[in-house]
Enzyme design. Structure first.
Site, PDB file in Angstrom:
ATOM      1  N   CYS A 273       0.817  -1.230   0.000  1.00  0.00           N
ATOM      2  CA  CYS A 273       0.000   0.000   0.000  1.00  0.00           C
ATOM      3  C   CYS A 273       0.841   1.267   0.000  1.00  0.00           C
ATOM      4  O   CYS A 273       0.349   2.325  -0.373  1.00  0.00           O
ATOM      5  CB  CYS A 273      -0.893   0.041   1.236  1.00  0.00           C
TER       6      CYS A 273
HETATM    7  O1  KQY Z   1      -4.223  -0.106   2.686  1.00  0.00           O
HETATM    8  C1  KQY Z   1      -4.245   0.861   2.000  1.00  0.00           C
HETATM    9  N1  KQY Z   1      -4.109   0.752   0.732  1.00  0.00           N
HETATM   10  C2  KQY Z   1      -4.450   2.207   2.530  1.00  0.00           C
HETATM   11  C3  KQY Z   1      -4.951   2.230   3.876  1.00  0.00           C
HETATM   12  C4  KQY Z   1      -5.306   3.634   4.249  1.00  0.00           C
HETATM   13  C5  KQY Z   1      -5.398   3.804   5.683  1.00  0.00           C
HETATM   14  C6  KQY Z   1      -5.635   5.214   6.064  1.00  0.00           C
HETATM   15  N2  KQY Z   1      -5.649   5.332   7.450  1.00  0.00           N
END
Ligand code: KQY
Length: 365
Positions: A358
């Site tokens: 992520c």
């Molecule tokens: O897992 C993701 N791709 C992003 C998570 C975002 C979390 C924001 N607190």
């Protein structure tokens, strides 16, 4: 100069490559918001540095940093990591960065999807998100890559995977959630993906990882390792709420073929034992109205499938789980015999709601 294009990747002969194809480099964003990252984001910054330094052994890394944190990031990162100043709302480059596409001549372009912080005013994770929404375009401008820009189609990079060979994979839980593109049917969403990723087939898993705050991004439950080869987040514990999600994904993928008619080879990656937020961790995060709170005892959506494939390596999140950390490393080494498997202790990243995949975005060669 990077131009905004009016056509589509499919019309122009561009496709989204698999992450396992060669990279020019990797993009990341420096974490700093104190309503998501504990203790002024210092522990998260250390974890991001470890990820960046690990990837930089295999490919170029660019870290985007706000003006406020620029000097701090320069101080903590080694000099082979490029640091560029860029405004942002948080640090999820997978979701806010461009999805790069390539053609047969090796030319690279970007796709700038619309971003609404995983749900906009309905169930978005913070407000506002306008700086994040500009990141993809800025990255393309820095790299001098022309880009396709979707004015109204909401999508995050973590909600799609491509095998680079005609097939994409997504989850219904995320892409069909009313907080994304409520005016579009499943067929219309699928057609948009086909046009922009240039794929012939989209595989739809029902769910992702239990309690994943992104509405269950696909990149947290499954990863394309090669065309026809997938690593799937799994649990043997039938009482775990994750079990029906992983079982449904496994059953679906076992029966499916990809765009080229291949049966799918599925490797199970058992999830770690529950990762729960401690009182100390919860107390380190600033409570802010409009941002998802980090409460003591909350289970985090921890999964080994959230790894990053770099040139020559796989950068794998570890959770300090004696049994399953080791199993994940072994499974991935079998799938990727020619790449180093580099484990990074990633608790501080999962505490922010995501993991190594992520926070990274590959730029193809
Ligand atoms: O897992 C993701 N791709 C992003 C998570 C975002 C979390 C924001 N607190």
């Amino acid at each position: 100069m990077a131009r905004k294009l009016e056509s589509t990747p499919r019309a122009d002969g561009y496709r989204m490559p698999g992450e396992f194809e060669p990279h020019k480099g990797c993009w990341m964003i420096w974490p700093e918001r104190t309503d998501n990252w504990r203790l002024g984001a210092k522990p998260a910054q250390k974890a991001f540095v470890e990820v960046a330094e690990a990837i930089a052994k295999y490919e170029e890394v660019t870290m985007c940093v706000s003006q406020r944190q620029y000097m701090a990031a320069k101080e903590m990162l080694s000099s082979n990591i490029r640091v560029v100043e860029m405004s942002n709302d948080d640090s999820w480059m997978r979701d806010v960065g461009p999805t790069f596409v390539i053609n047969n001549e090796g030319d690279v372009r970007g796709i700038d999807w619309r971003f609404n912080a995983w749900g906009g005013l309905l169930d978005g994770l913070y407000f506002p998100w306008d700086k994040d929404d500009q990141v993809a375009k800025k990255v393309c401008e820095i790299e001098n890559k022309d880009f396709y820009s979707l004015e109204s189609f909401i999508l995050e990079g973590g909600s799609i995977h491509s095998d680079g060979d005609g097939t994409a994979i997504v989850t219904e839980a995320c892409l069909l959630d009313e907080s994304r593109n409520p005016d579009l049917s499943k067929e219309e969403i699928e057609n948009t993906l086909k046009e922009y990723l240039n794929v012939e087939k989209v595989l739809w898993l029902p769910n992702g990882i239990y309690l994943d705050e992104t509405n269950e991004h696909v990149d947290n439950i499954v990863h394309y390792c090669a065309p026809g080869v997938l690593a799937l987040g799994w649990t043997d514990d039938e009482k775990d709420q994750q079990f029906p999600y992983s079982k449904a994904a496994f059953d679906y993928l076992s029966k499916e073929t990809d765009a080229k008619g291949r049966k799918l080879e599925i490797h199970k990656l058992h999830i770690p034992n529950e990762v729960l937020i401690t009182q100390e961790e919860s107390e380190g995060v600033d409570a802010v109205d409009g941002t998802l709170p980090r409460l003591e005892g909350d289970r985090q959506a921890a999964s080994y499938a959230n790894f990053y494939i770099a040139n020559g390596a796989v950068i794998l999140p570890l959770f300090g789980d004696e049994k399953y950390d080791e199993m994940a490393k072994k499974t991935l080494q079998k799938i990727f015999p020619d790449r180093d498997i580099v484990g990074i202790y990633a608790r501080e990243i999962i505490l922010g709601g995501g993991n190594i995949h992520c926070i990274t975005q590959q730029q193809p060669k």
